[in-house]
Design a protein around this motif. Structure first.
Motif, PDB file in Angstrom:
ATOM      1  N   HIS A 127      44.158  42.457  38.529  1.00 16.45           N
ATOM      2  CA  HIS A 127      43.907  41.568  39.668  1.00 16.45           C
ATOM      3  C   HIS A 127      43.393  40.210  39.213  1.00 16.45           C
ATOM      4  O   HIS A 127      43.860  39.166  39.682  1.00 16.45           O
ATOM      5  N   LEU A 128      42.424  40.213  38.299  1.00 15.35           N
ATOM      6  CA  LEU A 128      41.848  38.951  37.872  1.00 15.35           C
ATOM      7  C   LEU A 128      42.831  38.153  37.025  1.00 15.35           C
ATOM      8  O   LEU A 128      42.892  36.920  37.144  1.00 15.35           O
ATOM      9  N   SER A 129      43.617  38.821  36.216  1.00 14.62           N
ATOM     10  CA  SER A 129      44.653  38.124  35.444  1.00 14.62           C
ATOM     11  C   SER A 129      45.637  37.426  36.373  1.00 14.62           C
ATOM     12  O   SER A 129      45.980  36.244  36.175  1.00 14.62           O
ATOM     13  N   PHE A 162      34.479  37.136  38.165  1.00  9.63           N
ATOM     14  CA  PHE A 162      34.303  38.571  38.038  1.00  9.63           C
ATOM     15  C   PHE A 162      35.162  39.277  39.081  1.00  9.63           C
ATOM     16  O   PHE A 162      35.246  38.834  40.227  1.00  9.63           O
ATOM     17  N   CYS A 163      35.759  40.381  38.672  1.00  8.10           N
ATOM     18  CA  CYS A 163      36.564  41.190  39.585  1.00  8.10           C
ATOM     19  C   CYS A 163      36.045  42.620  39.526  1.00  8.10           C
ATOM     20  O   CYS A 163      35.871  43.179  38.433  1.00  8.10           O
ATOM     21  N   SER A 164      35.782  43.198  40.693  1.00  4.25           N
ATOM     22  CA  SER A 164      35.192  44.540  40.741  1.00  4.25           C
ATOM     23  C   SER A 164      35.767  45.353  41.881  1.00  4.25           C
ATOM     24  O   SER A 164      36.004  44.836  42.972  1.00  4.25           O
ATOM     25  N   LEU A 203      34.455  29.119  30.539  1.00  2.00           N
ATOM     26  CA  LEU A 203      34.705  30.214  31.468  1.00  2.00           C
ATOM     27  C   LEU A 203      34.101  31.508  30.924  1.00  2.00           C
ATOM     28  O   LEU A 203      34.187  31.781  29.718  1.00  2.00           O
ATOM     29  N   VAL A 204      33.513  32.292  31.822  1.00  2.00           N
ATOM     30  CA  VAL A 204      33.053  33.641  31.511  1.00  2.00           C
ATOM     31  C   VAL A 204      33.816  34.593  32.424  1.00  2.00           C
ATOM     32  O   VAL A 204      33.862  34.389  33.635  1.00  2.00           O
ATOM     33  N   LEU A 205      34.412  35.633  31.849  1.00  2.00           N
ATOM     34  CA  LEU A 205      35.243  36.560  32.613  1.00  2.00           C
ATOM     35  C   LEU A 205      34.711  37.986  32.494  1.00  2.00           C
ATOM     36  O   LEU A 205      34.166  38.374  31.453  1.00  2.00           O
ATOM     37  N   GLY A 206      34.895  38.759  33.561  1.00  2.00           N
ATOM     38  CA  GLY A 206      34.538  40.169  33.519  1.00  2.00           C
ATOM     39  C   GLY A 206      35.311  40.936  34.573  1.00  2.00           C
ATOM     40  O   GLY A 206      35.416  40.491  35.711  1.00  2.00           O
ATOM     41  N   ALA A 207      35.866  42.084  34.200  1.00  2.00           N
ATOM     42  CA  ALA A 207      36.644  42.908  35.125  1.00  2.00           C
ATOM     43  C   ALA A 207      36.105  44.327  35.124  1.00  2.00           C
ATOM     44  O   ALA A 207      36.111  45.003  34.087  1.00  2.00           O
ATOM     45  N   ASP A 208      35.620  44.768  36.282  1.00  2.00           N
ATOM     46  CA  ASP A 208      35.054  46.108  36.472  1.00  2.00           C
ATOM     47  C   ASP A 208      33.962  46.415  35.454  1.00  2.00           C
ATOM     48  O   ASP A 208      33.939  47.490  34.839  1.00  2.00           O
ATOM     49  N   ILE A 209      33.033  45.471  35.309  1.00  2.00           N
ATOM     50  CA  ILE A 209      31.900  45.692  34.409  1.00  2.00           C
ATOM     51  C   ILE A 209      30.607  45.950  35.191  1.00  2.00           C
ATOM     52  O   ILE A 209      29.555  46.155  34.589  1.00  2.00           O
ATOM     53  N   ILE A 210      30.694  45.968  36.523  1.00  2.00           N
ATOM     54  CA  ILE A 210      29.497  46.152  37.359  1.00  2.00           C
ATOM     55  C   ILE A 210      29.494  47.579  37.892  1.00  2.00           C
ATOM     56  O   ILE A 210      30.072  47.872  38.936  1.00  2.00           O
ATOM     57  N   TYR A 211      28.870  48.502  37.146  1.00  2.00           N
ATOM     58  CA  TYR A 211      28.882  49.899  37.584  1.00  2.00           C
ATOM     59  C   TYR A 211      27.648  50.686  37.171  1.00  2.00           C
ATOM     60  O   TYR A 211      27.465  51.817  37.593  1.00  2.00           O
ATOM     61  N   LEU A 212      26.763  50.093  36.360  1.00  2.00           N
ATOM     62  CA  LEU A 212      25.530  50.776  35.969  1.00  2.00           C
ATOM     63  C   LEU A 212      24.343  49.924  36.395  1.00  2.00           C
ATOM     64  O   LEU A 212      24.040  48.913  35.752  1.00  2.00           O
ATOM     65  N   PRO A 213      23.649  50.286  37.477  1.00  2.00           N
ATOM     66  CA  PRO A 213      22.545  49.451  37.971  1.00  2.00           C
ATOM     67  C   PRO A 213      21.484  49.127  36.927  1.00  2.00           C
ATOM     68  O   PRO A 213      20.903  48.041  36.952  1.00  2.00           O
ATOM     69  N   LYS A 214      21.234  50.031  35.995  1.00  2.00           N
ATOM     70  CA  LYS A 214      20.199  49.753  34.991  1.00  2.00           C
ATOM     71  C   LYS A 214      20.583  48.596  34.080  1.00  2.00           C
ATOM     72  O   LYS A 214      19.715  48.011  33.421  1.00  2.00           O
ATOM     73  N   ASN A 219      40.039  47.774  47.874  1.00  2.00           N
ATOM     74  CA  ASN A 219      38.593  47.582  47.843  1.00  2.00           C
ATOM     75  C   ASN A 219      38.162  46.855  46.576  1.00  2.00           C
ATOM     76  O   ASN A 219      37.193  47.229  45.907  1.00  2.00           O
ATOM     77  N   ILE A 220      38.902  45.791  46.240  1.00  2.00           N
ATOM     78  CA  ILE A 220      38.629  45.014  45.038  1.00  2.00           C
ATOM     79  C   ILE A 220      38.311  43.577  45.434  1.00  2.00           C
ATOM     80  O   ILE A 220      39.051  42.957  46.194  1.00  2.00           O
ATOM     81  N   ASN A 221      37.206  43.063  44.922  1.00  2.00           N
ATOM     82  CA  ASN A 221      36.775  41.683  45.178  1.00  2.00           C
ATOM     83  C   ASN A 221      36.830  40.853  43.908  1.00  2.00           C
ATOM     84  O   ASN A 221      36.583  41.376  42.807  1.00  2.00           O
ATOM     85  N   ILE A 222      37.096  39.557  44.074  1.00  2.00           N
ATOM     86  CA  ILE A 222      36.983  38.596  42.983  1.00  2.00           C
ATOM     87  C   ILE A 222      35.951  37.549  43.392  1.00  2.00           C
ATOM     88  O   ILE A 222      36.006  37.004  44.496  1.00  2.00           O
ATOM     89  N   TYR A 223      34.991  37.305  42.503  1.00  2.00           N
ATOM     90  CA  TYR A 223      33.926  36.352  42.754  1.00  2.00           C
ATOM     91  C   TYR A 223      33.980  35.220  41.730  1.00  2.00           C
ATOM     92  O   TYR A 223      34.306  35.445  40.551  1.00  2.00           O
ATOM     93  N   LYS A 224      33.626  34.034  42.187  1.00  2.00           N
ATOM     94  CA  LYS A 224      33.428  32.885  41.309  1.00  2.00           C
ATOM     95  C   LYS A 224      31.955  32.519  41.371  1.00  2.00           C
ATOM     96  O   LYS A 224      31.344  32.522  42.447  1.00  2.00           O
ATOM     97  N   ALA A 225      31.369  32.207  40.226  1.00  2.00           N
ATOM     98  CA  ALA A 225      29.947  31.879  40.189  1.00  2.00           C
ATOM     99  C   ALA A 225      29.684  30.743  39.197  1.00  2.00           C
ATOM    100  O   ALA A 225      30.392  30.584  38.207  1.00  2.00           O
TER     101      ALA A 225
END
Length: 218
Positions: free
Chosen positions: A55-57, A174-176, A142-153, A208-214
């Motif tokens: 998706h992010l690509s 980021f895409c999650s 640019l900083v990129l990340g795909a499905d890296i948000i899954y461990l709250p700790k 249920n996939i979002n892409i965010y820019k920050a």
């Protein structure tokens, strides 16, 4: 596209008992990428190509995000599809992940070298969030990340890492997959906005996939 993975991360470490691999071909904006996914060897979630990376690509290409000549770092690169694609579009890419993930990641980078060679060969380096970021510069485009948000700790560690990597003008994408069991919403609604300006730029309701820019708050 073949070889797509759509299963949610298991709550624990997603480890595979046996080691096996398969190679999938992805066609993205005229670029054919061959990505080997190695399951086992304690790679866990670093093994598959997650749908968020695709998706992010596609987003970066379709929205004409300028990549040529840009200094790009990917966090949690896993099998490497996103970072390799950015490199094929002319970016100077550094792909990072935990040390255990680097051998298959490096192999995928090498396997997708263009016929004429890389204009700027991608680098593959270890980066443990909250620990290794001082060894990296703070001037990425640019900083990129795909499905890296899954461990709250890991959320505070990731924020600490992002603050170090970013300067005024750095854009993050980021895409999650927005999984409630992993509190993905909490990261984007509470943790990231505390230090960054955050914008939801694309939402896929069906998957249920979002892409965010920050960008860094100044």
């Amino acid at each position: 596209m073949n070889g797509e993975v759509d299963d949610p991360f298991p709550v624990e470490d997603c480890l595979f008992e046996e080691t096996f691999s398969n190679e999938s071909v992805y066609n993205l904006s005229g670029h054919e990428l061959r990505i080997k996914q190695v399951f086992g060897a304690n790679l866990g979630v670093a093994a598959p190509v997650w749908e968020a990376a695709i998706h992010l690509s596609e987003y970066l290409a379709e929205r004409s995000v300028e990549l040529e000549g840009k200094r790009v770092i990917e966090l949690g690169a896993g099998a490497g599809l996103l970072g390799v694609f950015a490199a094929r579009l002319g970016a100077e890419v550094t792909l990072t992940d935990l040390p255990v993930a680097l051998p298959p990641l490096s192999a995928n980078v090498d396997a997708n070298t263009p016929p004429g060679g890389w204009p700027s060969p991608p680098r593959v380096l270890p980066l443990s969030w909250g620990t290794d970021q001082p060894h990296f510069p703070s001037d990425w485009d640019l900083v990129l990340g795909a499905d890296i948000i899954y461990l709250p700790k890991t959320f505070p560690l990731l924020i600490e890492t992002l603050v170090h990597l970013c300067r005024s003008g750095t854009e993050m994408f980021f895409c999650s997959k927005m999984r409630k069991e992993h509190r993905t919403h909490d990261f984007y609604e509470d943790y990231l906005p505390a230090r960054f300006n955050v914008e939801l730029v694309q939402r896929d309701e069906q998957q249920n996939i979002n892409i965010y820019k920050a960008t860094l708050r100044t």
